[in-house]
Write an enzyme that holds these catalytic residues in place. Sequence first.
Site, PDB file in Angstrom:
ATOM      1  N   LYS A  90      22.041  -9.954  20.935  1.00 16.76           N
ATOM      2  CA  LYS A  90      20.610 -10.078  20.242  1.00 16.76           C
ATOM      3  C   LYS A  90      20.576 -10.667  19.766  1.00 16.76           C
ATOM      4  CE  LYS A  90      16.196  -9.026  21.735  1.00 16.76           C
ATOM      5  NZ  LYS A  90      16.487 -10.597  21.067  1.00 16.76           N
ATOM      6  N   GLN A 111      22.964  -9.193  11.829  1.00 17.24           N
ATOM      7  CA  GLN A 111      22.350  -8.619  12.975  1.00 17.24           C
ATOM      8  C   GLN A 111      23.531  -7.586  13.331  1.00 17.24           C
ATOM      9  OE1 GLN A 111      19.582 -10.950  13.968  1.00 17.24           O
ATOM     10  NE2 GLN A 111      18.805  -8.576  15.008  1.00 17.24           N
ATOM     11  N   LYS A 114      22.408  -4.583  12.073  1.00 17.67           N
ATOM     12  CA  LYS A 114      21.078  -4.297  12.377  1.00 17.67           C
ATOM     13  C   LYS A 114      20.819  -3.420  13.817  1.00 17.67           C
ATOM     14  CE  LYS A 114      18.311  -7.386  11.223  1.00 17.67           C
ATOM     15  NZ  LYS A 114      16.991  -8.786  11.055  1.00 17.67           N
ATOM     16  N   LYS A 126      23.306 -15.142  16.910  1.00 14.82           N
ATOM     17  CA  LYS A 126      22.036 -15.516  16.004  1.00 14.82           C
ATOM     18  C   LYS A 126      22.664 -17.514  16.848  1.00 14.82           C
ATOM     19  CE  LYS A 126      18.935 -14.367  13.659  1.00 14.82           C
ATOM     20  NZ  LYS A 126      18.433 -13.268  13.249  1.00 14.82           N
ATOM     21  N   GLY A 165      12.941 -15.070  18.084  1.00 17.58           N
ATOM     22  CA  GLY A 165      12.905 -15.961  17.466  1.00 17.58           C
ATOM     23  C   GLY A 165      13.017 -15.738  15.920  1.00 17.58           C
ATOM     24  N   ASP A 166      12.617 -16.208  15.130  1.00 17.19           N
ATOM     25  CA  ASP A 166      12.851 -16.161  13.855  1.00 17.19           C
ATOM     26  C   ASP A 166      12.286 -16.877  12.864  1.00 17.19           C
ATOM     27  OD1 ASP A 166      15.803 -14.827  11.630  1.00 17.19           O
ATOM     28  OD2 ASP A 166      15.578 -16.785  11.020  1.00 17.19           O
ATOM     29  N   THR A 210       7.580  -6.611  13.112  1.00 17.25           N
ATOM     30  CA  THR A 210       8.861  -6.738  11.960  1.00 17.25           C
ATOM     31  C   THR A 210       7.928  -5.901  10.201  1.00 17.25           C
ATOM     32  OG1 THR A 210      10.243  -8.659  12.718  1.00 17.25           O
ATOM     33  CG2 THR A 210      10.688  -8.426  10.453  1.00 17.25           C
ATOM     34  N   ASN A 241       5.207 -15.214   9.545  1.00 15.48           N
ATOM     35  CA  ASN A 241       4.947 -13.764  10.339  1.00 15.48           C
ATOM     36  C   ASN A 241       5.491 -12.816   9.390  1.00 15.48           C
ATOM     37  OD1 ASN A 241       4.560 -12.636  13.172  1.00 15.48           O
ATOM     38  ND2 ASN A 241       7.042 -12.851  12.978  1.00 15.48           N
TER      39      ASN A 241
END
Length: 456
Positions: A90, A111, A114, A126, A165-166, A210, A241
């Site tokens: 993920k 990630q 996290k 990622k 997204g990123d 976030t 964002n």
Amino acid sequence: MANYVERVIEQCKKNNPGEVEFHQTVEEVLSSLQPVVEQHPEYEECALLERLVEPERGVTFRVVWVDDEGKVQVNKGYRYQFSSAIGPYKGGLRFAPNVYPGIIKFLGFEQIFKNSLTGLPIGGGKGGSDFDPNGKSDAEVMRFCQAFMTELYRHIGPNTDVPAGDLGVGAREIGYLFGQYKRITDRFDGGVLTGKGIPYGGLLGRTEATGFGIVWYAEEMLKANGEEIKGKVVAISGFGNVSWGTAWQLQRLGAKLVTISGPDGYIYDPEGISTDEKVAYLLELRSSGKNICAPYAEKFPEAKFFPGKKPWTVQQDAGIKVDMFIPCAMQNDVHMEHAKAMVEGGCKFYCEGANMPTTNDALKYLMDNCIAVGPAKAANAGGVACSCIEMGQNAGHTVFQHEDVYAQLHQIMKNIYNACANAGEKYYGNKNALVQGANIAGFERVAEAMMAQGLV
Ligand code: 2IT
């Protein structure tokens, strides 16, 4: 002779030449794990750290699309699937011109920890591309996303790998990616991508999750040190964002946000970016596609634009004191000289919002000179946590309510803070050792799962 952790760091650098951001993250994370690894000699025997720094799988692929002038364009696409020890891979997709394996791998490695910290069943991965969405037409973005998914669909799935997204990938891109996935596979696998639009499986609250999570984490940092967030003066970078969600939650909790920034410079607003109109204006700035923040000072004349500068010197530039800095833009945004300016100006709290926004030496300096430093992999984990809630919503063929999402997210951020503070206390004798605590708390769960699953 170097110890196990040092040897793995050195070997990883040799094995991944030139991938400087990846080296930086591996060094930062693994060096925190020293006291845990010492207690577990079995980790070295089964090469646990060597396995952790090697992605389970990585694909790079060609993305071919045609621009509005009819010219054929070729980009690079990537997906690095780092760890599935505790759940399907993920992590987001980043579209930006500087994307190369070193950036995707630093993000994918981060990630793992996290996602583990969220307490939810998600592994780490990622992906992305060196495609630059800035200045592209809607039709170009759609054609690029369709071409990108025409390869990516082979590698993802609701129980395999779930992108989101990123930087450069928002609701619009996720929509085009999802449409193409559905067209190719003939499956409405809602849970194959997160950050979807609300009409087709998206989670209410995901867009601001976030930023909201970052501020809730920062609030816990302050509370643990006898302070409250209400009335605090805060300076952030970015205007995308993450910055928008952070600004909105700072407003909700009564803090005063005084800066945002872009590649063109930074905005100082002495009255605070604290009204509904100003917070909403950040969205307008972003969707203009120009990637500049200067127009804020034209729209709100009380604000001042500092061209070519970063907000880290706002205390000196504007003669004010900032209580907390929260970098929300990109990696390596805060260097040693910036960290020194923050501390010299009197700031005592620092919380990372973007992924790895601080160079390793600047981070160390801030840890030594602030009361508390919040690490990104903990503070910004609310985004991916809500992504996992979105996966659950899709798997259950249901819709969750806004307030329920906020309540769950708030509790998750408190749990993450406590996990970091407890690990900091246990291994470093300091509840404010949140950077080390986050690495350890994230690692422990993944390590236990890897030990249980054998040599894979
Ligand atoms: O850095 C991140 O955690 C993200 N870009 C979001 C990842 C996700 O899967 O929601």
